[in-house]
Design an enzyme around this catalytic site. Structure first.
Site, mmCIF file in Angstrom:
data_model
loop_
_atom_site.group_PDB
_atom_site.id
_atom_site.type_symbol
_atom_site.label_atom_id
_atom_site.label_comp_id
_atom_site.label_asym_id
_atom_site.label_seq_id
_atom_site.Cartn_x
_atom_site.Cartn_y
_atom_site.Cartn_z
ATOM 1 N N HIS A 152 0.877 -1.170 0.000
ATOM 2 C CA HIS A 152 0.000 0.000 0.000
ATOM 3 C C HIS A 152 0.920 1.226 0.000
ATOM 4 O O HIS A 152 2.015 1.174 0.545
ATOM 5 C CB HIS A 152 -0.806 -0.061 1.304
ATOM 6 N N ASP A 177 2.795 -4.793 7.984
ATOM 7 C CA ASP A 177 1.567 -4.021 7.880
ATOM 8 C C ASP A 177 0.406 -5.016 7.909
ATOM 9 O O ASP A 177 0.183 -5.745 6.950
ATOM 10 C CB ASP A 177 1.617 -3.220 6.567
ATOM 11 N N GLN A 204 -4.759 -5.470 6.535
ATOM 12 C CA GLN A 204 -5.723 -6.353 5.865
ATOM 13 C C GLN A 204 -5.811 -7.729 6.511
ATOM 14 O O GLN A 204 -6.674 -8.526 6.145
ATOM 15 C CB GLN A 204 -5.339 -6.530 4.386
ATOM 16 N N LYS A 262 -10.907 -1.398 9.972
ATOM 17 C CA LYS A 262 -11.115 -2.496 9.022
ATOM 18 C C LYS A 262 -11.524 -3.771 9.745
ATOM 19 O O LYS A 262 -11.695 -4.817 9.129
ATOM 20 C CB LYS A 262 -9.851 -2.713 8.185
ATOM 21 N N CYS A 294 -4.543 2.455 -3.824
ATOM 22 C CA CYS A 294 -3.325 2.922 -3.151
ATOM 23 C C CYS A 294 -2.167 1.951 -3.370
ATOM 24 O O CYS A 294 -1.327 1.758 -2.486
ATOM 25 C CB CYS A 294 -3.527 3.133 -1.646
HETATM 26 C C1 LIG Z 1 -5.896 0.447 4.663
HETATM 27 C C2 LIG Z 1 -4.490 0.086 4.597
HETATM 28 C C3 LIG Z 1 -3.478 0.946 5.043
HETATM 29 C C4 LIG Z 1 -3.761 2.327 5.551
HETATM 30 O O1 LIG Z 1 -4.604 2.313 6.653
HETATM 31 P P1 LIG Z 1 -5.136 3.686 7.260
HETATM 32 O O2 LIG Z 1 -6.254 3.243 8.124
HETATM 33 O O3 LIG Z 1 -5.601 4.518 6.102
HETATM 34 O O4 LIG Z 1 -4.023 4.312 7.999
HETATM 35 C C5 LIG Z 1 -2.175 0.505 4.983
HETATM 36 N N1 LIG Z 1 -1.861 -0.711 4.505
HETATM 37 C C6 LIG Z 1 -2.804 -1.560 4.055
HETATM 38 C C7 LIG Z 1 -2.402 -2.904 3.554
HETATM 39 C C8 LIG Z 1 -4.144 -1.194 4.080
HETATM 40 O O5 LIG Z 1 -5.063 -2.035 3.633
#
Ligand SMILES: *Cc1c(COP(=O)(O)O)cnc(C)c1O
Length: 408
Positions: A125, A202, A205, A228, A366
């Protein structure tokens, strides 16, 4: 592996928004990878905070401040248990995934030198690319990219070749938001540790679909956001191993993060407060705990197996449409389907689906480098949660067929 069957009709009643209409049609919400919907228990937690004990935490001697502090800290402990962190103070509250990543990137600015290398995966992302580019610009370190293949998986043999004594940091997502690929992070973390490199995962997801175990993964840093995974926006966590969090400098200066302040010198508070300057999102922090409770009551195994059923069903039905191509075809993926129809712009399909009350995401998600890899401007992305149904998927497939007829 045995698990309770998921009662989707009952679950849907927990989500007030799922009974609303959009453009005169019942809402079909397939944009879960962008943000999930919020169950009544989490909404109630937020209302309860502002109705009954809204107060600033940690500083007050009065009753409300005590109550708010206790519930905020209890939520941190709940998250510690959920993620199996060794200590509660290894859980830092942030405003979300992006904040957690920037906190670490900024901290490493004082550690990295121009001799060092930083590895980032091709599946990231933008929020896990841009902060590292900024870090490398500041430190002169070199950013190298772990490549991906046609199936949307990382090329792990190339990762092993990139790792060296120069590697100081590796950044990879647990699950790709654009394609749904589940990356083999446990092995990747172990391989990085062989060279003394730290790994930031990260988990934005992953956390809606599975329960990551910090100690089992042996990960150095793990970030995610509540929104999420059935929680509110504006709150998330950064997990960091204690030794790393001790070593890194604070991200922001302000109240709450200090021990002693004079104009000559300030000494910082201990963990987690060193990284939590200013008044936090108190209601959000408490509601994050409520969201984790809600999901755990259903059970992550139950959630994962039901979502997998939805994924298989939707994949099969969508592929029956001539000219439809799915991007991200790994065997190891979550309930995300990114697709295009030959000769049709994804935005046009999204617009027609919206008229039918079906919410999908269109665009580059993104993750422009992934779109560049496939040489496409973007995709239509349908992402499913445990409160979605097969009949909603039937409506999506029908909608995509109609859109194709109208647009070709
Ligand atoms: C949504 C997402 C982000 C960013 O999350 P925010 O809530 O906008 O800070 C970063 N990495 C991944 C893989 C995402 O799906």
């Amino acid at each position: 592996m045995s698990h309770m069957a998921l009662n989707v009709d009952q679950i849907r009643e927990d989500f007030p928004i799922l009974s609303r209409k959009v453009n005169g049609k019942p809402l079909i919400y397939f944009d879960n990878a962008a943000t999930s919907q919020t169950p009544q228990s989490v909404i109630n937690t937020i209302v309860d905070y502002y109705s009954n004990y809204n107060s600033n935490i940690h500083r007050g001697v009065h009753a409300l401040s005590q109550e708010a502090t206790d519930l905020y800290e209890a939520s941190r402990q709940k998250l510690q248990e959920h993620f199996n962190a060794k200590r509660a103070y290894e859980i830092i509250f942030t405003s979300g995934t992006t904040h957690g990543i920037n906190l670490i990137a900024s901290g490493f600015a004082s550690i990295l030198t121009s001799e060092d290398e930083v590895l980032v995966s091709a599946l990231e992302h933008h929020s896990n690319i841009v902060p590292w580019q900024m870090l490398c610009e500041r430190t002169g370190s070199q950013l190298k990219v772990i490549p991906m293949n046609e199936e949307g998986e990382l090329v792990i043999s190339a990762y092993h070749e990139l790792l060296s004594e120069r590697t100081k940091l590796v950044f990879v997502n647990h699950i790709s938001n654009a394609l749904g690929t589940i990356n083999p992070i446990k092995d990747m973390i172990a391989a990085a540790h062989n060279f003394g490199a730290a790994v930031l995962v990260d988990g934005a997801q992953a956390c809606p679909h599975l329960k990551p175990d910090m100690q089992d993964l042996d990960v150095d840093f793990y970030v995610c956001g509540a929104h999420k995974m059935c929680g509110p926006t504006g709150i998330g966590i950064l997990y960091g191993k204690e030794e790393w969090l001790q070593k890194l400098p604070p991200y922001q200066g302000g109240g709450e993060m200090i021990d002693q302040v004079t104009f000559e010198k300030t000494t910082y508070a201990g963990l987690p407060h060193k990284f939590e300057a200013g008044t936090p999102n108190i209601a959000g922090g408490i509601a994050f705990g409520a969201a984790v409770d809600y999901m755990n009551a259903i059970g992550f195994e139950t959630i994962a197996s039901y979502e997998h059923e939805l994924l298989s069903y939707a994949t099969e039905k969508l592929l029956e449409i001539e000219g439809l191509k799915i991007y991200g075809t790994s065997d190891s993926k979550t309930s995300v389907i990114s697709f295009n129809i030959e000769g049709i712009h994804p935005y046009d399909i999204g617009t027609i689906l919206d008229k039918m009350g079906i919410a999908v995401r269109t665009g580059h998600h993104c993750a422009q480098p992934i779109m560049d890899f496939y040489q496409i401007p973007g995709t239509v992305r349908a992402s499913f949660a445990f409160y979605n149904t097969k009949s909603e998927i039937d409506a999506l497939v029908e909608g995509v067929r109609k859109a194709k007829m109208m647009l070709s």
